[in-house]
Design an enzyme around this catalytic site. Structure first.
Site, PDB file in Angstrom:
ATOM      1  N   GLN A 161    -103.912 -22.954  35.952  1.00 21.31           N
ATOM      2  CA  GLN A 161    -104.943 -23.986  35.892  1.00 21.31           C
ATOM      3  C   GLN A 161    -104.897 -24.814  37.171  1.00 21.31           C
ATOM      4  OE1 GLN A 161    -104.944 -25.860  31.632  1.00 21.31           O
ATOM      5  NE2 GLN A 161    -102.923 -25.020  31.995  1.00 21.31           N
ATOM      6  N   ASP A 220    -103.817 -25.994  43.417  1.00 23.23           N
ATOM      7  CA  ASP A 220    -102.988 -25.879  44.629  1.00 23.23           C
ATOM      8  C   ASP A 220    -102.689 -24.404  44.913  1.00 23.23           C
ATOM      9  OD1 ASP A 220    -100.393 -24.987  43.463  1.00 23.23           O
ATOM     10  OD2 ASP A 220    -100.392 -26.944  42.477  1.00 23.23           O
ATOM     11  N   HIS A 230    -109.217 -22.515  37.232  1.00 23.46           N
ATOM     12  CA  HIS A 230    -109.935 -23.761  37.524  1.00 23.46           C
ATOM     13  C   HIS A 230    -110.309 -23.874  39.005  1.00 23.46           C
ATOM     14  CE1 HIS A 230    -108.197 -25.857  33.663  1.00 23.46           C
ATOM     15  NE2 HIS A 230    -109.119 -24.949  33.398  1.00 23.46           N
ATOM     16  N   GLY A 272     -95.451 -25.841  32.049  1.00 25.99           N
ATOM     17  CA  GLY A 272     -95.907 -27.086  32.665  1.00 25.99           C
ATOM     18  C   GLY A 272     -97.344 -27.463  32.381  1.00 25.99           C
ATOM     19  N   SER A 284     -99.918 -29.461  29.380  1.00 27.46           N
ATOM     20  CA  SER A 284     -99.870 -30.339  28.201  1.00 27.46           C
ATOM     21  C   SER A 284    -100.631 -29.751  27.015  1.00 27.46           C
ATOM     22  CB  SER A 284    -100.442 -31.713  28.546  1.00 27.46           C
ATOM     23  OG  SER A 284    -101.808 -31.600  28.889  1.00 27.46           O
ATOM     24  N   ASN A 306     -91.567 -26.352  29.245  1.00 25.51           N
ATOM     25  CA  ASN A 306     -92.240 -27.593  29.637  1.00 25.51           C
ATOM     26  C   ASN A 306     -91.209 -28.712  29.648  1.00 25.51           C
ATOM     27  OD1 ASN A 306     -94.884 -28.578  30.356  1.00 25.51           O
ATOM     28  ND2 ASN A 306     -94.930 -29.755  28.461  1.00 25.51           N
TER      29      ASN A 306
HETATM   30  N1  APR Z   1     -91.457 -29.661  34.714  1.00 27.98           N
HETATM   31  C1  APR Z   1     -92.123 -29.118  33.677  1.00 27.98           C
HETATM   32  N2  APR Z   1     -93.144 -29.715  33.063  1.00 27.98           N
HETATM   33  C2  APR Z   1     -93.508 -30.926  33.532  1.00 27.98           C
HETATM   34  C3  APR Z   1     -92.871 -31.551  34.607  1.00 27.98           C
HETATM   35  C4  APR Z   1     -91.785 -30.868  35.219  1.00 27.98           C
HETATM   36  N3  APR Z   1     -91.099 -31.374  36.240  1.00 27.98           N
HETATM   37  N4  APR Z   1     -93.455 -32.758  34.828  1.00 27.98           N
HETATM   38  C5  APR Z   1     -94.433 -32.865  33.918  1.00 27.98           C
HETATM   39  N5  APR Z   1     -94.467 -31.776  33.125  1.00 27.98           N
HETATM   40  C6  APR Z   1     -95.353 -31.457  32.013  1.00 27.98           C
HETATM   41  C7  APR Z   1     -95.810 -32.676  31.234  1.00 27.98           C
HETATM   42  O1  APR Z   1     -94.858 -32.983  30.213  1.00 27.98           O
HETATM   43  C8  APR Z   1     -97.142 -32.222  30.672  1.00 27.98           C
HETATM   44  O2  APR Z   1     -96.975 -31.591  29.406  1.00 27.98           O
HETATM   45  O3  APR Z   1     -96.525 -30.905  32.558  1.00 27.98           O
HETATM   46  C9  APR Z   1     -97.622 -31.184  31.704  1.00 27.98           C
HETATM   47  C10 APR Z   1     -98.790 -31.646  32.569  1.00 27.98           C
HETATM   48  O4  APR Z   1     -99.908 -31.839  31.772  1.00 27.98           O
HETATM   49  P1  APR Z   1    -101.324 -32.272  32.389  1.00 27.98           P
HETATM   50  O5  APR Z   1    -101.150 -33.424  33.308  1.00 27.98           O
HETATM   51  O6  APR Z   1    -102.254 -32.447  31.258  1.00 27.98           O
HETATM   52  O7  APR Z   1    -101.720 -31.017  33.287  1.00 27.98           O
HETATM   53  P2  APR Z   1    -102.396 -29.648  32.832  1.00 27.98           P
HETATM   54  O8  APR Z   1    -101.984 -29.266  31.466  1.00 27.98           O
HETATM   55  O9  APR Z   1    -102.178 -28.671  33.932  1.00 27.98           O
HETATM   56  O10 APR Z   1    -103.922 -30.055  32.817  1.00 27.98           O
HETATM   57  C11 APR Z   1    -104.888 -29.066  32.531  1.00 27.98           C
HETATM   58  O11 APR Z   1    -106.593 -30.647  32.988  1.00 27.98           O
HETATM   59  O12 APR Z   1    -107.670 -32.328  34.169  1.00 27.98           O
HETATM   60  C12 APR Z   1    -107.481 -31.009  34.039  1.00 27.98           C
HETATM   61  O13 APR Z   1    -108.327 -29.402  35.431  1.00 27.98           O
HETATM   62  C13 APR Z   1    -107.167 -30.181  35.239  1.00 27.98           C
HETATM   63  O14 APR Z   1    -106.100 -28.025  35.310  1.00 27.98           O
HETATM   64  C14 APR Z   1    -106.008 -29.337  34.790  1.00 27.98           C
HETATM   65  C15 APR Z   1    -106.145 -29.351  33.292  1.00 27.98           C
END
Ligand code: APR
Length: 238
Positions: free
Chosen positions: A88, A91, A106, A173, A175, A199
């Site tokens: 997703q 980068d 994405h 990684g 949410s 995660n």
């Molecule tokens: N190691 C592992 N997991 C981590 C770390 C880490 N160091 N730091 C944070 N996390 C976890 C958090 O606990 C969280 O569950 O990564 C997750 C990040 O979640 P989001 O910020 O919601 O990112 P993501 O799930 O990739 O978002 C999905 O949402 O806004 C959009 O398009 C954007 O692709 C993105 C999509």
């Protein structure tokens, strides 16, 4: 076949902000303003500024692939079967880490698209509404080649085929808040895959995974890869 879904958490320890954590991007800007087609129509410059800042950070030199990206690249080379990273993330850290089989569902920060001629081009500069399309010359027609809220993710047919085919599905990684990626675990389970969540903490989808390991990606991902390669080389997994 091994299908690997990644989200912002895998790049966090490389220095890139996640979206929904306490220090995440959506605490700093309103997503409706910068990553929706309506927000872009309303104020394209604001959306460009948001993406320009992310692009500059990504290219600053201080952002490098971390041990989790490198472990997935190792897996692609050493796993005795096909692997596919479905990310997703916008980068390019999987590619810089050495992964070759990557689908950016994405889109990518380092690509732009012309809304007039539909050309998709690599891009490393700031982008403004006045920037003319390098292909057709139209002004005001360029946008990041990124899937915004309300738009259809890229590569969905390839991804659905991989989810039907995979014997292992691992989510790293993310949410589990954003669909369709949030339902990939259920889709893979329906096809009989073993499902694993790695995660920092249990995600919104944690209950649908059969196995999990929680901690920073740079710790849990290399450990999981090491173990998987060990058992797959003695024939427990194929
Ligand atoms: N190691 C592992 N997991 C981590 C770390 C880490 N160091 N730091 C944070 N996390 C976890 C958090 O606990 C969280 O569950 O990564 C997750 C990040 O979640 P989001 O910020 O919601 O990112 P993501 O799930 O990739 O978002 C999905 O949402 O806004 C959009 O398009 C954007 O692709 C993105 C999509």
């Amino acid at each position: 076949m091994l299908a690997i879904l990644t989200g912002a958490g895998i790049s966090k320890e490389s220095g890139l902000d996640t979206f929904r954590d306490a220090d995440g991007l959506w605490q700093k800007v309103r997503m409706e303003d910068v990553v929706t087609p309506e927000g872009f129509e309303r104020d394209p410059e604001q959306s460009h500024n948001f993406h320009n800042a992310l692009r500059r950070t990504l290219l600053s030199g201080s952002i490098q692939p971390n041990a989790a990206h490198l472990a997935l690249a190792r897996l692609e080379k050493e796993y005795p079967g096909e692997t596919l990273v479905i990310t997703q993330n916008i980068d390019d850290l999987h590619e810089r880490g050495g992964s070759r089989n990557v689908l950016h569902m994405h889109g990518e920060l380092l690509r732009i698209r012309c809304r007039k001629c539909a050309a998709v081009m690599p891009w490393t500069e700031d982008l403004f509404t006045s920037t003319p399309c390098p292909k057709c010359g139209a002004a005001g027609s360029l946008r990041p080649n990124i899937v915004w809220f309300g738009e259809v993710p890229f590569f969905m047919s390839e991804i659905e085929a991989a989810l039907r085919r995979c014997s292992i599905f691992v989510s790293i990684g993310t949410s589990g808040n954003v669909y369709p990626a949030a339902q990939f675990c259920v889709m893979a389970r329906h096809s009989g895959a073993r499902t694993v969540e790695l995660n920092l903490e249990p995600s919104n989808q944690a209950r649908v995974f059969q196995e999990s390991d929680y901690g920073p990606a740079t710790k849990v991902v290399p450990a999981w890869v090491e173990n998987l390669l060990k058992i797959s080389c003695i024939g427990v997994v194929n």
